[in-house]
Scaffold this motif. Structure first.
Motif, short mmCIF file in Angstrom:
data_model
loop_
_atom_site.label_atom_id
_atom_site.label_comp_id
_atom_site.label_asym_id
_atom_site.label_seq_id
_atom_site.Cartn_x
_atom_site.Cartn_y
_atom_site.Cartn_z
N CYS A 165 39.58 40.86 34.38
CA CYS A 165 38.67 40.15 35.27
C CYS A 165 37.22 40.43 34.90
O CYS A 165 36.86 41.56 34.57
CB CYS A 165 38.93 40.56 36.71
SG CYS A 165 37.89 39.67 37.90
N HIS A 199 34.81 40.53 36.83
CA HIS A 199 34.07 41.22 37.89
C HIS A 199 34.09 42.72 37.61
O HIS A 199 33.11 43.27 37.14
CB HIS A 199 34.69 40.89 39.26
CG HIS A 199 34.02 41.60 40.39
ND1 HIS A 199 34.72 42.12 41.46
CD2 HIS A 199 32.72 41.89 40.61
CE1 HIS A 199 33.86 42.69 42.30
NE2 HIS A 199 32.64 42.57 41.80
N GLY A 248 37.14 44.19 36.13
CA GLY A 248 38.14 44.49 35.11
C GLY A 248 39.58 44.55 35.59
O GLY A 248 40.46 44.93 34.82
N CYS A 249 39.87 44.21 36.84
CA CYS A 249 41.27 44.18 37.30
C CYS A 249 42.06 43.14 36.49
O CYS A 249 41.48 42.19 35.97
CB CYS A 249 41.34 43.80 38.78
SG CYS A 249 40.87 45.15 39.87
N CYS A 293 42.20 41.90 43.13
CA CYS A 293 41.34 42.96 43.67
C CYS A 293 40.34 42.47 44.71
O CYS A 293 40.26 43.00 45.81
CB CYS A 293 40.61 43.67 42.53
SG CYS A 293 41.72 44.68 41.54
N HIS A 294 39.55 41.46 44.35
CA HIS A 294 38.52 40.98 45.29
C HIS A 294 38.55 39.47 45.43
O HIS A 294 37.56 38.85 45.82
CB HIS A 294 37.12 41.43 44.85
CG HIS A 294 37.07 42.88 44.47
ND1 HIS A 294 37.05 43.31 43.16
CD2 HIS A 294 37.07 43.99 45.25
CE1 HIS A 294 37.04 44.64 43.14
NE2 HIS A 294 37.04 45.08 44.39
N GLY A 295 39.67 38.87 45.04
CA GLY A 295 39.83 37.42 45.26
C GLY A 295 39.11 36.53 44.27
O GLY A 295 38.86 35.36 44.58
N PRO A 337 33.68 37.02 43.36
CA PRO A 337 32.52 37.73 42.79
C PRO A 337 32.37 37.75 41.26
O PRO A 337 31.34 38.22 40.79
CB PRO A 337 32.71 39.14 43.32
CG PRO A 337 34.19 39.30 43.47
CD PRO A 337 34.71 37.94 43.84
N PRO A 338 33.35 37.31 40.45
CA PRO A 338 33.14 37.42 38.99
C PRO A 338 31.86 36.72 38.53
O PRO A 338 31.51 35.66 39.05
CB PRO A 338 34.38 36.75 38.38
CG PRO A 338 35.43 36.90 39.43
CD PRO A 338 34.69 36.77 40.74
S1 FES Z 1 37.93 42.84 39.86
FE1 FES Z 1 38.51 40.76 39.94
S2 FES Z 1 37.47 39.98 41.63
FE2 FES Z 1 36.88 42.04 41.56
#
Ligand code: FES
Length: 225
Positions: free
Chosen positions: A135, A137, A139-140, A155-157, A170-171
């Motif tokens: 990701c 944002h 890194g998930c 992780c944060h949608g 948020p990315p």
């Molecule tokens: S790590 Fe993917 S949206 Fe935050």
């Protein structure tokens, strides 16, 4: 012939007795008989030296940490064989686990989503589209959802469309990609790279780093990313 005043000064200097090395003779405050340096001067010197050594003990490791990567060799990834070309259709992604850093076990592996590139553009003319699951944002690992033709980050949608462009959350930039090649009827993956919001290739960045406009100057790429 030199002026008269200069002659007088030189004569006066010559007549002066040499300076004593003892502090008491020089009339320094706090001096004792037989000392060549006062305790105050000595302690000041010791304190300054100790302060300098302590500062270096903090500064040198920090400098090494900050500048060390500049002198490291960047690993140029060798091509990775991910399978025959007919295994990768154009209308969906096929996930493949690849080893991007050898010798460090599971940590060196990553998941790449690959499909045929049926719409090559000047910016993305690779024969296959290979999108990183990291990701942009924090890194998930993102997951491709076939029903929505989208990538979703748990992780944060964060959400990304079929091209890996951000559609929500948020990315800060599209998902990273990999170079792709075809050799002897097989798809080969090359180096990872980041893309800006126009899907133009830019130097590889860490998650969370912007790559558009002035941000690419404020977030310069790390040499070993
Ligand atoms: S790590 Fe993917 S949206 Fe935050």
């Amino acid at each position: 012939m030199p002026p008269e005043t200069d002659t007088k000064t030189s004569s006066a200097d010559a007549a002066k007795p040499p300076k004593s090395k003892f502090t008491a003779d020089r009339g320094w405050p706090g001096s004792f008989e037989g000392e060549t340096v006062t305790r105050r001067s000595f302690m000041t010197g010791v304190a300054l030296t100790a302060g300098g050594v302590a500062s270096m003990m903090f500064a040198l490791p920090a400098l090494g940490f900050a500048l060390g990567p500049l002198f490291e060799k960047t690993n140029h990834i060798s091509l990775l064989d991910v399978g025959p070309v007919d295994e990768f259709p154009a209308d969906t992604f096929v996930p493949q686990v690849v080893t991007t850093t050898a010798g460090i076990g599971e940590v060196g592996k990553t998941l790449v989503y690959i499909r045929k590139n049926d719409n090559p553009t000047p910016e993305q003319s690779w024969p296959f589209v290979a999108i990183s699951n990291r990701c942009a944002h924090l890194g998930c690992p993102v997951r491709y959802i076939e029903a929505a033709k989208s990538f979703i980050c748990p992780c944060h949608g964060g959400t990304y469309n079929f091209e890996g462009e951000v559609t929500g959350g948020p990315p800060v930039r599209p998902l990273d990609r990999f170079e792709t090649y075809v050799q002897n009827g097989r798809v080969m993956l090359g180096a990872r790279f980041s893309v800006n919001s126009q899907l133009e290739r830019v130097p590889t960045r860490d998650p969370g780093e912007h790559v558009d406009g002035v941000w690419q100057v404020l977030y310069p790429p790390r040499p070993t990313t």
